[in-house]
Design a protein around this motif. Structure first.
Motif, PDB file in Angstrom:
ATOM      1  N   GLY A  22       0.818  -1.212   0.000  1.00  0.00           N
ATOM      2  CA  GLY A  22       0.000   0.000   0.000  1.00  0.00           C
ATOM      3  C   GLY A  22       0.847   1.255   0.000  1.00  0.00           C
ATOM      4  N   SER A  25       2.413   1.717  -3.443  1.00  0.00           N
ATOM      5  CA  SER A  25       1.440   2.224  -4.419  1.00  0.00           C
ATOM      6  C   SER A  25       1.203   3.709  -4.220  1.00  0.00           C
ATOM      7  CB  SER A  25       0.122   1.442  -4.295  1.00  0.00           C
ATOM      8  OG  SER A  25       0.322   0.076  -4.544  1.00  0.00           O
ATOM      9  N   TRP A  26       1.068   4.119  -2.953  1.00  0.00           N
ATOM     10  CA  TRP A  26       0.853   5.546  -2.670  1.00  0.00           C
ATOM     11  C   TRP A  26       2.047   6.384  -3.114  1.00  0.00           C
ATOM     12  CZ3 TRP A  26       3.589   8.681   0.797  1.00  0.00           C
ATOM     13  CH2 TRP A  26       3.032   9.961   0.994  1.00  0.00           C
ATOM     14  N   LEU A  30       2.226   9.363  -5.976  1.00  0.00           N
ATOM     15  CA  LEU A  30       2.722  10.686  -5.626  1.00  0.00           C
ATOM     16  C   LEU A  30       3.844  11.136  -6.557  1.00  0.00           C
ATOM     17  CD1 LEU A  30       2.638  13.066  -3.631  1.00  0.00           C
ATOM     18  CD2 LEU A  30       4.311  11.839  -2.232  1.00  0.00           C
TER      19      LEU A  30
END
Length: 468
Positions: A22, A25-26, A30
């Protein structure tokens, strides 16, 4: 089996993997948004993209479509041609009107002055060049416009050579003052024109012309008020609010003309010694990306001189491998460098205009003008944007980015335009013809030919040809 799956899902290692995935992916999203999403209105991003290469094919499907919006470009048919009189720039091969100019003879008192004040070889000889063109029976200006009868003239040319007098005073006699230029030269000249002849007083000088080729135009003379009604042909064109008090610029009274230069008009170097008839170097390619010759080493960012622009040349531009920036070259060396340059820097100095503009144009170098508020010669007739580049002072630090972002095809078009069109603006080419076009508009003589002062007829095709 279900219990086994629940046990795996609930283990610490699996939870750790999910959390890590997670976070990754973030972080990816960004970084993608921050560094790889371009705004279509971001000029810096656009320049960087072009530098790095619109010229480079992107592998992704997004990179293949270079349209910065999501809309498909529409290609329409070109508009039909319009009538010649509605087009801009106009056809400068045709006369706008055909007035008559009377050239005053030198007053006897001034002839005596010239015996002790010979011509001085400085770049301020535009006054001499333009006068000689009007007095030479073989010149196109003489054949097209000059009359020997003052009674039929639309305009009167005062053979004022104030720069000759002052330059002799400063550079030959070594005086720091003005050598009584008003008493010895200005007053005898203007009294003869205004008191001994009747033509000035008919319009109080509104139809009289005189040349002021130095930076401060008529401000060199204490008696400047007696000549103010005349139209000045001046090498200084300036839109800045303080310009009238600094350089004597009169936006709607002066006509801006090209200046003379050392290598073209004093040393008289012919660019065709170094270039082919199409404007390309004879022995080398144009391998100098940017050329500048002039004062810059002692200029600070907050200096009034050059508005600090030239200080940027000390902060990296002079260290670029394909830039050549220096001062003090001899005429032959400078001419060779001009023949190899693609772009020539024309930053302001004491005034907005500088002589290096005309040197660049003569050698087919695309001029890069950095002088906010400058008025170039004959802007009503000449499409300066087609063969020169203007960069504002606030963008001067981005000069290299701006120039390198210009596609090769666009540069080639501009270089060709400089050679085939821009050179016509030079002082020794079509200057008088272009000056007259401006005079036609000021006297509302468009489309007219002068028979005499009070008789103008339509300008027919047979009289629109420029005499050579």
């Amino acid at each position: 089996m279900i219990l086994t799956f629940k046990r795996i899902i609930s283990s610490r290692r699996t939870i750790t993997y999910f959390i890590a995935a997670g976070l990754f992916s973030w972080l990816y999203v960004l970084v993608r948004i921050t560094f790889f999403t371009r705004s279509p209105y971001d000029l810096d991003s656009d320049l960087e993209r072009r530098l790095a290469g619109s010229r480079t094919a992107h592998k992704s499907s997004r990179g293949i479509n270079k349209n910065p919006t999501r809309h498909t470009p529409i290609l329409l048919k070109p508009l039909p041609p319009i009538a010649p009189h509605l087009r801009w720039p106009p056809n400068i091969d045709e006369m706008l009107c055909r007035p008559k100019i009377y050239v005053y003879p030198d007053p006897p008192a001034i002839q005596e002055v010239y015996k002790r004040v010979p011509p001085v070889h400085t770049p301020y000889i535009a006054e001499h060049i333009l006068l000689e063109q009007l007095r030479d029976p073989s010149s196109g200006a003489y054949k097209s416009y000059v009359t020997s009868n003052p009674e039929e003239a639309d305009f009167f040319y005062i053979p004022f050579l104030g720069a000759r007098y002052l330059n002799h005073c400063w550079f030959i006699l070594g005086e720091k003052g003005d050598c009584d230029v008003d008493g010895q030269y200005v007053l005898p000249m203007m009294r003869y024109i205004q008191q001994e002849l009747p033509y000035w007083n008919r319009t109080w000088g509104q139809d009289h012309l005189m040349v002021h080729p130095m930076d401060r135009t008529s401000l060199y003379y204490q008696q400047k008020d007696i000549m103010q009604n005349a139209t000045f042909l001046t090498t200084s064109g300036d839109l800045r609010p303080l310009a009238p008090s600094v350089v004597g610029s009169r936006r709607y009274k002066n006509i801006v003309i090209p200046s003379a230069t050392t290598i073209l008009n004093l040393v008289k170097i012919d660019p065709l010694q170094y270039l082919t008839s199409s404007g390309h170097p004879k022995h080398k390619r144009r391998d100098i990306f940017v050329l500048f010759s002039g004062r810059y080493k002692d200029v600070q960012p907050d200096d009034v001189y050059s508005a600090g622009i030239r200080s940027l040349l000390l902060n990296g531009f002079d260290r670029q491998a394909d830039y050549v920036i220096a001062s003090g070259w001899g005429p032959e060396k400078y001419a060779k460098l001009l023949s190899r340059a693609r772009y020539g820097l024309v930053p302001m100095g004491h005034t907005l205009g500088t002589t290096r503009l005309w040197e660049c144009i003569a050698f087919g170098v695309v001029p890069v003008i950095i002088a906010d508020g400058i008025v170039e010669p004959f802007e009503d007739d000449i499409d300066w944007a087609s063969f020169s580049i203007k960069i504002r002072r606030d963008d001067a630090h981005r000069l290299d980015k701006i120039l390198r972002a210009i596609p090769e095809e666009q540069y080639q078009k501009m270089q060709k335009r400089v050679w085939e069109y821009g050179r016509r603006v030079l002082l020794t080419r079509d200057s008088w013809h272009l000056i007259v076009r401006d005079l036609c508009r000021r006297r509302h003589l468009e489309g007219k030919r002068t028979i005499d002062r009070d008789n103008h007829v339509d300008l027919t095709n047979s009289f629109m040809i420029i005499q050579s």
